[in-house]
Design a protein around this motif. Sequence first.
Motif: not given
Length: 304
Positions: A67-91
């Motif tokens: 219930a107290r899970t905070p809102k998060l700023i998370i670093k995502i990237g890096w060089s192309n869209i597939p990599e970006l989507r993969n990093v989102i999943r890894q977080n």
Amino acid sequence: MVNPTNLLSDLSPFVYGTTRLGDDKIPFEERVRVARAAMDAGVWFHTSHTYNTALSVLRAAFDQDRARTPKLIIKIGWSNIPELRNVIRQNLEPLGLESIELGQLCLGGDLAEEYANGGPCYAEFERIKAEGLVKRFVVEVFPWTSANPLKALRGGYPQGIVDGHIFYLNPLQRFASNDLWDELVARNEPIVAMRTVSGGNVHRLRDVPGAAWKDYLQKRAVQVAPIFERSGIPSWTEFCVRFAHSFPQVRATVGSTSRPKNLAEFLRAASDIQPLPADIVAEISQLQRQWSDETDIHAEPWTM
């Protein structure tokens, strides 16, 4: 048109940075307790799957009180869209979450070029939003990357898609080039200021050999320490929080610690923030303009 003054207005003035939660030399349960203390304070968190075991610590803390899970700023990237989507999943997967509240776009390679030139990455950012994976975006800036976000901003490409910029902003560092900084100020663009206390107390950075990880920080501490002393402000943390929030574009400052005492000091400093006197802000700002021209924009990536 969206009013820039309304963007990112829900950020907590202090955002808890979790870099130190990845330090395995500190007992795991101690790190979980610090995370829980920040959760109890109700502030936003900043994190990344690149911070060693920080996500495991956060998962343990979140599971104790979802219930107290905070809102998060998370670093995502890096060089192309597939990599970006993969990093989102890894977080998201290690945290047991379905969505990132604010994605920090760390762009390189093709993505950086597309961002600068209004390329197809913007349509993909909108698709990622529509899928609910990331609700909002800010773009990360360094001195050596400032040209791309500046070009994008002047082209109008991020409008309505990317809500602001995030970079080191503290009394010793302003990691946006002078041209980009001037554009952000002129447009009243939202800013998230990172590295609140510049890596440590200004007197320690100035006086203790090796305390500053690079010589340039020690030299800047020599210049800024007298300004801090003249201010009469009792703590460097308060001085730094107030410095960041002396700029109306700044929505939050991100500070990292694994120590309950330091977390409490950050929270106290952010409880009733008053901007620094205008003359102090002007004096440090002038130093930062000089540092940017003389050092920052000439630096090789990751050397500062």
